[in-house]
Scaffold this motif. Structure first.
Motif, PDB file in Angstrom:
ATOM      1  N   LYS A 266       0.820  -1.211   0.000  1.00 12.89           N
ATOM      2  CA  LYS A 266       0.000   0.000   0.000  1.00 12.89           C
ATOM      3  C   LYS A 266       0.854   1.262   0.000  1.00 12.89           C
ATOM      4  O   LYS A 266       2.032   1.231   0.382  1.00 12.89           O
ATOM      5  N   VAL A 267       0.216   2.357  -0.434  1.00 10.39           N
ATOM      6  CA  VAL A 267       0.821   3.672  -0.213  1.00 10.39           C
ATOM      7  C   VAL A 267       0.405   4.070   1.197  1.00 10.39           C
ATOM      8  O   VAL A 267      -0.777   4.194   1.500  1.00 10.39           O
ATOM      9  N   GLY A 268       1.397   4.217   2.067  1.00 11.78           N
ATOM     10  CA  GLY A 268       1.120   4.413   3.495  1.00 11.78           C
ATOM     11  C   GLY A 268       0.671   5.809   3.857  1.00 11.78           C
ATOM     12  O   GLY A 268       0.316   6.072   5.001  1.00 11.78           O
ATOM     13  N   GLY A 269       0.678   6.708   2.877  1.00 11.46           N
ATOM     14  CA  GLY A 269       0.258   8.072   3.155  1.00 11.46           C
ATOM     15  C   GLY A 269       1.183   9.072   2.491  1.00 11.46           C
ATOM     16  O   GLY A 269       2.152   8.687   1.829  1.00 11.46           O
ATOM     17  N   GLU A 270       0.854  10.346   2.687  1.00 11.90           N
ATOM     18  CA  GLU A 270       1.655  11.408   2.089  1.00 11.90           C
ATOM     19  C   GLU A 270       2.507  12.076   3.170  1.00 11.90           C
ATOM     20  O   GLU A 270       1.999  12.478   4.209  1.00 11.90           O
ATOM     21  N   LEU A 271       3.800  12.132   2.912  1.00 10.60           N
ATOM     22  CA  LEU A 271       4.712  12.765   3.870  1.00 10.60           C
ATOM     23  C   LEU A 271       5.084  14.162   3.380  1.00 10.60           C
ATOM     24  O   LEU A 271       5.083  14.417   2.181  1.00 10.60           O
ATOM     25  N   PHE A 272       5.411  15.016   4.327  1.00 11.14           N
ATOM     26  CA  PHE A 272       5.978  16.299   3.959  1.00 11.14           C
ATOM     27  C   PHE A 272       7.482  16.113   3.882  1.00 11.14           C
ATOM     28  O   PHE A 272       8.079  15.493   4.757  1.00 11.14           O
ATOM     29  N   SER A 273       8.083  16.623   2.813  1.00 12.16           N
ATOM     30  CA  SER A 273       9.536  16.506   2.721  1.00 12.16           C
ATOM     31  C   SER A 273      10.174  17.877   2.680  1.00 12.16           C
ATOM     32  O   SER A 273      10.760  18.324   3.661  1.00 12.16           O
ATOM     33  N   ASP A 274      10.031  18.585   1.552  1.00  7.90           N
ATOM     34  CA  ASP A 274      10.736  19.856   1.403  1.00  7.90           C
ATOM     35  C   ASP A 274       9.823  21.062   1.573  1.00  7.90           C
ATOM     36  O   ASP A 274      10.219  22.193   1.300  1.00  7.90           O
ATOM     37  N   ALA A 275       8.586  20.817   1.989  1.00  3.86           N
ATOM     38  CA  ALA A 275       7.644  21.904   2.282  1.00  3.86           C
ATOM     39  C   ALA A 275       6.706  21.398   3.360  1.00  3.86           C
ATOM     40  O   ALA A 275       6.401  20.213   3.423  1.00  3.86           O
ATOM     41  N   MET A 276       6.236  22.296   4.213  1.00  7.48           N
ATOM     42  CA  MET A 276       5.277  21.895   5.237  1.00  7.48           C
ATOM     43  C   MET A 276       3.871  21.930   4.632  1.00  7.48           C
ATOM     44  O   MET A 276       3.697  22.246   3.465  1.00  7.48           O
ATOM     45  N   GLY A 277       2.856  21.625   5.452  1.00  7.81           N
ATOM     46  CA  GLY A 277       1.481  21.672   4.980  1.00  7.81           C
ATOM     47  C   GLY A 277       0.924  23.094   4.957  1.00  7.81           C
ATOM     48  O   GLY A 277       1.654  24.059   5.157  1.00  7.81           O
ATOM     49  N   THR A 278      -0.384  23.174   4.717  1.00  3.83           N
ATOM     50  CA  THR A 278      -1.043  24.481   4.692  1.00  3.83           C
ATOM     51  C   THR A 278      -1.305  24.937   6.126  1.00  3.83           C
ATOM     52  O   THR A 278      -1.880  24.190   6.912  1.00  3.83           O
ATOM     53  N   PRO A 279      -0.896  26.164   6.472  1.00  8.59           N
ATOM     54  CA  PRO A 279      -1.132  26.653   7.838  1.00  8.59           C
ATOM     55  C   PRO A 279      -2.618  26.612   8.191  1.00  8.59           C
ATOM     56  O   PRO A 279      -3.464  26.935   7.362  1.00  8.59           O
ATOM     57  N   GLY A 280      -2.914  26.156   9.403  1.00  8.68           N
ATOM     58  CA  GLY A 280      -4.304  26.101   9.847  1.00  8.68           C
ATOM     59  C   GLY A 280      -4.978  24.771   9.560  1.00  8.68           C
ATOM     60  O   GLY A 280      -6.101  24.531   9.979  1.00  8.68           O
ATOM     61  N   GLN A 281      -4.282  23.886   8.834  1.00 10.51           N
ATOM     62  CA  GLN A 281      -4.838  22.549   8.571  1.00 10.51           C
ATOM     63  C   GLN A 281      -4.492  21.668   9.779  1.00 10.51           C
ATOM     64  O   GLN A 281      -3.340  21.264   9.957  1.00 10.51           O
ATOM     65  N   ILE A 282      -5.509  21.400  10.622  1.00 13.38           N
ATOM     66  CA  ILE A 282      -5.253  20.715  11.888  1.00 13.38           C
ATOM     67  C   ILE A 282      -5.458  19.206  11.740  1.00 13.38           C
ATOM     68  O   ILE A 282      -6.415  18.755  11.125  1.00 13.38           O
ATOM     69  N   GLU A 283      -4.508  18.430  12.285  1.00 12.53           N
ATOM     70  CA  GLU A 283      -4.613  16.970  12.248  1.00 12.53           C
ATOM     71  C   GLU A 283      -4.184  16.453  13.620  1.00 12.53           C
ATOM     72  O   GLU A 283      -3.089  16.773  14.078  1.00 12.53           O
ATOM     73  N   ASN A 284      -5.019  15.662  14.276  1.00 17.12           N
ATOM     74  CA  ASN A 284      -4.714  15.142  15.624  1.00 17.12           C
ATOM     75  C   ASN A 284      -4.238  16.222  16.589  1.00 17.12           C
ATOM     76  O   ASN A 284      -3.357  15.980  17.408  1.00 17.12           O
ATOM     77  N   GLY A 285      -4.781  17.418  16.444  1.00 14.57           N
ATOM     78  CA  GLY A 285      -4.441  18.489  17.376  1.00 14.57           C
ATOM     79  C   GLY A 285      -3.207  19.288  17.012  1.00 14.57           C
ATOM     80  O   GLY A 285      -2.842  20.210  17.731  1.00 14.57           O
ATOM     81  N   TYR A 286      -2.507  18.949  15.925  1.00 15.83           N
ATOM     82  CA  TYR A 286      -1.377  19.797  15.536  1.00 15.83           C
ATOM     83  C   TYR A 286      -1.579  20.383  14.141  1.00 15.83           C
ATOM     84  O   TYR A 286      -2.257  19.817  13.306  1.00 15.83           O
ATOM     85  N   TYR A 291       6.371  23.468  11.711  1.00 13.78           N
ATOM     86  CA  TYR A 291       7.440  22.471  11.711  1.00 13.78           C
ATOM     87  C   TYR A 291       7.091  21.302  12.629  1.00 13.78           C
ATOM     88  O   TYR A 291       7.241  20.134  12.261  1.00 13.78           O
ATOM     89  N   GLU A 292       6.591  21.618  13.819  1.00 13.20           N
ATOM     90  CA  GLU A 292       6.238  20.561  14.764  1.00 13.20           C
ATOM     91  C   GLU A 292       5.159  19.645  14.181  1.00 13.20           C
ATOM     92  O   GLU A 292       5.245  18.418  14.265  1.00 13.20           O
ATOM     93  N   GLY A 293       4.146  20.259  13.557  1.00 11.28           N
ATOM     94  CA  GLY A 293       3.064  19.492  12.944  1.00 11.28           C
ATOM     95  C   GLY A 293       3.574  18.593  11.828  1.00 11.28           C
ATOM     96  O   GLY A 293       3.150  17.452  11.665  1.00 11.28           O
ATOM     97  N   MET A 294       4.524  19.123  11.053  1.00 10.79           N
ATOM     98  CA  MET A 294       5.105  18.354   9.955  1.00 10.79           C
ATOM     99  C   MET A 294       5.821  17.104  10.476  1.00 10.79           C
ATOM    100  O   MET A 294       5.630  15.991   9.997  1.00 10.79           O
TER     101      MET A 294
END
Ligand SMILES: [Zn+2]
Length: 307
Positions: A266-286, A291-294
């Protein structure tokens, strides 16, 4: 000399001083900072607090290896009092922009300069360059906070104690994050810690948290994977009974999806590598835009998929 002329000269002198001396910027005015990738922007904001305003050039999903500065970026860089970038040729197409800026600007800093050379990795596929993806070892990234403290403090010595205090806070937060990451990775037995991804962004991650890392595309994303590499990778996955492979948010997922089909994993998911996610996109409380969320998103995704 008549008084009007004297006043005129005084005004001219004050204006000239204001242009020359960063110290004389209007009281309460924020220091203007420009930063490249979102991880650098995040660290600079953490250290700079409310005494700076940061223009980040590269947002979510942007690949820094391929990124070319736009005309608007060049304006932001020219207007900035202080400029921070990752360095180690991460921002590969911006090298000459930095070189030109360094001729006219004094306060230009690659964050990675505060990492001792012996801590840098130089894998063979990087062809004589150091691996630039230093943020994936949280202890190295904490060292990079020193460059931010230094750069902001050099520009504005009167604010230096403020930046030093915040730098300390950032380093202790990152120390806690590193401890969290060690614990999280220990949920997987050593033999299951194999990370297969699109490009070689996770060597520091692997060294810090005990993973064997296999990237399909080598150091940067410039060269596309050949079929030969893909076949080799499929064999590797089967041989080591790897349960999942991972796509990255800033690299095309096509090759990894193909690998997952060929190797029947399976594809286990999408990781952040050279860029973080969109600010304000909350997942499991982060917040994925931090950087911490990433770091937390990546490790949780990897550990859950490989369990
Ligand atoms: Zn990369």
């Amino acid at each position: 000399m008549n008084p009007n002329r004297r006043l005129f000269l005084a005004v001219v002198a004050a204006a000239a001083a204001a242009m020359l001396l960063p110290e004389s910027r209007a009281a309460g005015a924020k220091i203007k900072v420009a930063a490249t990738v979102s991880m650098v922007t995040d660290l600079v904001k953490q250290v700079g607090g409310d005494r700076i305003e940061v223009a980040g050039l590269m947002g979510a999903g942007v690949d820094p290896h391929l990124y070319k500065a736009t005309a608007a970026d060049v304006v932001k860089l020219q207007q900035a009092d202080v400029i921070f970038y990752n360095g180690l040729v991460l921002e590969g197409k911006m090298q000459d922009v930095f070189a030109k800026l360094a001729r006219t600007k004094k306060f230009v800093y690659p964050l990675s300069e505060s990492i001792p050379v012996e801590k840098l990795l130089e894998p063979p596929e990087f062809e004589g360059h150091y691996d630039p993806h230093v943020w994936f070892d949280v202890t190295l990234w904490a060292m990079c906070a020193d460059t931010v403290v230094k750069g902001l403090g050099e520009f504005s010595p009167k604010d230096k104690p403020y930046f030093e205090r915040r730098g300390e806070e950032v380093r202790s937060k990152l120390a806690a994050l590193h401890e969290w990451a060690l614990k999280k990775s220990a949920e997987l037995p050593k033999e299951k810690r194999i990370l297969v991804t699109s490009h070689d962004a996770y060597n520091y991650f692997g060294r810090a948290y005990g993973f064997q890392v296999v990237g399909l595309q080598g150091v940067s994303t410039v060269t596309e994977a050949g079929l030969k590499d893909m076949a080799k990778l499929v064999d590797f996955i089967k041989k080591h009974k790897v349960k999942a492979v991972f796509v990255e948010s800033s690299v095309s997922p096509a090759a990894i999806k193909r690998i997952s089909q060929d190797a029947k994993v399976k594809v286990g998911g999408e990781l952040f590598s050279d860029a973080m996610g969109t600010p304000g996109q909350i997942e499991n409380g982060y917040d994925l835009g931090t950087y911490e969320g990433m770091i937390k998103h990546n490790l949780t995704t990897i550990v859950e998929a490989l369990k």
